[in-house]
Write an enzyme that holds these catalytic residues in place. Structure first.
Site, short mmCIF file in Angstrom:
data_model
loop_
_atom_site.label_atom_id
_atom_site.label_comp_id
_atom_site.label_asym_id
_atom_site.label_seq_id
_atom_site.Cartn_x
_atom_site.Cartn_y
_atom_site.Cartn_z
N ASP A 59 0.79 -1.24 0.00
CA ASP A 59 0.00 0.00 0.00
C ASP A 59 0.82 1.29 0.00
O ASP A 59 0.27 2.38 -0.19
CB ASP A 59 -1.00 0.01 1.19
N HIS A 83 6.48 -7.87 -1.27
CA HIS A 83 5.37 -8.30 -2.13
C HIS A 83 5.04 -7.28 -3.22
O HIS A 83 4.01 -7.39 -3.87
CB HIS A 83 4.13 -8.62 -1.29
N SER A 89 -0.09 -12.31 10.25
CA SER A 89 -0.63 -13.58 10.77
C SER A 89 0.41 -14.69 10.74
O SER A 89 0.14 -15.78 11.25
CB SER A 89 -1.85 -13.98 9.94
N ALA A 127 -1.72 -2.05 16.79
CA ALA A 127 -0.41 -1.46 16.52
C ALA A 127 -0.42 0.05 16.75
O ALA A 127 0.51 0.61 17.33
CB ALA A 127 0.02 -1.79 15.09
P1 OAD Z 1 -3.20 -11.16 7.39
O1 OAD Z 1 -4.52 -10.59 7.01
O2 OAD Z 1 -2.97 -12.61 7.12
O3 OAD Z 1 -2.91 -10.93 8.94
C1 OAD Z 1 -3.06 -9.68 9.54
C2 OAD Z 1 -2.74 -9.82 11.01
O4 OAD Z 1 -2.81 -8.54 11.59
C3 OAD Z 1 -3.70 -10.73 11.77
O5 OAD Z 1 -2.96 -11.67 12.54
C4 OAD Z 1 -4.47 -9.77 12.70
O6 OAD Z 1 -4.72 -10.32 13.98
C5 OAD Z 1 -3.50 -8.61 12.83
N1 OAD Z 1 -4.14 -7.30 13.03
C6 OAD Z 1 -5.32 -6.84 12.55
N2 OAD Z 1 -5.52 -5.57 12.92
C7 OAD Z 1 -4.45 -5.20 13.66
C8 OAD Z 1 -4.06 -3.99 14.33
N3 OAD Z 1 -4.83 -2.90 14.32
N4 OAD Z 1 -2.87 -3.99 14.98
C9 OAD Z 1 -2.09 -5.10 15.03
N5 OAD Z 1 -2.40 -6.26 14.42
C10 OAD Z 1 -3.56 -6.30 13.74
O7 OAD Z 1 -2.07 -10.25 6.67
P2 OAD Z 1 -0.54 -10.58 6.38
O8 OAD Z 1 0.05 -11.41 7.46
O9 OAD Z 1 0.12 -9.30 6.04
O10 OAD Z 1 0.28 -11.59 0.19
O11 OAD Z 1 -0.67 -11.46 5.09
C11 OAD Z 1 0.49 -11.89 4.43
C12 OAD Z 1 0.28 -11.92 2.96
O12 OAD Z 1 -0.86 -12.71 2.64
C13 OAD Z 1 -0.03 -10.59 2.32
O13 OAD Z 1 1.11 -9.81 2.06
C14 OAD Z 1 -0.69 -10.99 1.05
C15 OAD Z 1 -1.65 -11.98 1.64
O14 OAD Z 1 -2.29 -12.81 0.80
C16 OAD Z 1 0.14 -11.58 -1.13
O15 OAD Z 1 -0.80 -11.02 -1.68
C17 OAD Z 1 1.20 -12.33 -1.84
#
Ligand code: OAD
Length: 245
Positions: A109, A124, A195, A237
């Site tokens: 983003d 990514h 996650s 966060a």
């Molecule tokens: P996820 O959507 O899998 O996980 C987001 C995490 O952030 C979750 O564990 C939530 O509990 C946590 N979360 C949500 N709101 C929050 C907040 N306000 N403060 C702190 N934590 C919070 O997203 P990613 O782990 O980034 O890849 O996903 C990894 C990749 O999967 C992405 O980059 C994307 C996706 O598919 C591709 O598109 C290749």
């Protein structure tokens, strides 16, 4: 976790961060959630009836490039309205005051750069860039909405794709090497809003631990890696990060 425990962990995290001369941060979609950008696996992660894993693939794109571009077009519209939140700004500030600082993000983003972070590697890719499917030429494109769906490469007229890494695709080796260098050289790793389900990012904190680095995780929910780390801070966060940096 009790309130006392959280305060104790916040204090420990603050001390570790203040004492580290080289910090490596890894972020995921959770850090942008408070900016209004939906995460991938949360309840708001669905677009129409699709999950990210069904759309963010080369197969989905070549089967129906218009559908995949419509998804990216809608995400670009949401992101164009999003502003960095206190968590993004806290990291930019931390970079200013830490002698060596690196930021690995899975987010496409661009909000870290908008907040003022500099030493960033976007593993990514970036949603504001297109890439020619014929030549690989990358172009900046900030049109919201896109002028044509799917967009074409301005140079060749061929189908353009988002300049992002999809499931089933490799992150360029040079980018992985850069991340490993950051992890090798850091004194402390801080992991925020991911996650820990998508590789290779999911293994980066474990790699840091194996190299003897303390790791702090800040996430709304526990992750499969939470138990490996030195400090786990559960919460938002944007609320917790400004208290620890
Ligand atoms: P996820 O959507 O899998 O996980 C987001 C995490 O952030 C979750 O564990 C939530 O509990 C946590 N979360 C949500 N709101 C929050 C907040 N306000 N403060 C702190 N934590 C919070 O997203 P990613 O782990 O980034 O890849 O996903 C990894 C990749 O999967 C992405 O980059 C994307 C996706 O598919 C591709 O598109 C290749």
């Amino acid at each position: 976790m009790s309130g006392d425990n959280i305060q104790h962990n916040i204090q420990k995290a603050r001390e570790l961060i203040a004492g580290a001369a080289n910090i490596c941060v890894l972020t995921g979609a959770g850090i942008s959630q408070e900016s209004g950008v939906p995460t991938f696996r949360g309840e708001d992660g669905l677009w129409r009836q699709y999950r990210a894993e069904e759309l963010a693939t080369p197969e989905a794109f070549y089967k129906d490039p218009k559908l995949v571009w419509e998804w990216y077009d809608s995400r670009r519209e949401i992101i164009s309205k999003a502003k960095p939140n206190p968590a993004h700004y806290a990291l930019a500030e931390l970079e200013e005051k830490t002698p060596a600082f690196s930021l690995i993000t899975q987010n496409i983003d661009g909000l870290h750069r908008l907040a003022g972070s500099k030493n960033i590697v976007e593993i990514h890719g970036n949603i504001w860039q297109t890439r020619c499917t014929l030549t690989g030429v990358v172009e900046e494109n900030h049109d919201v909405p896109l002028k044509e769906l799917p967009p074409k490469c301005a140079e060749t007229g061929e189908l353009a794709r988002p300049n992002v890494v999809w499931f089933g695709e490799m992150i360029p080796a040079a980018v992985i090497d850069q991340c490993l260098n950051f992890i090798e050289s850091c004194e402390l790793m801080l992991i925020i809003g991911t996650s820990a389900l998508v590789q290779p990012a999911a293994s980066m904190g474990v790699a840091a631990k194996q190299r003897g680095k303390p790791v702090i995780e800040l996430n709304l929910d526990p992750t499969p890696n939470t138990g490996f780390y030195d400090i786990s801070l559960q919460g938002k966060a944007g609320e917790i990060l400004p208290q620890i940096v």
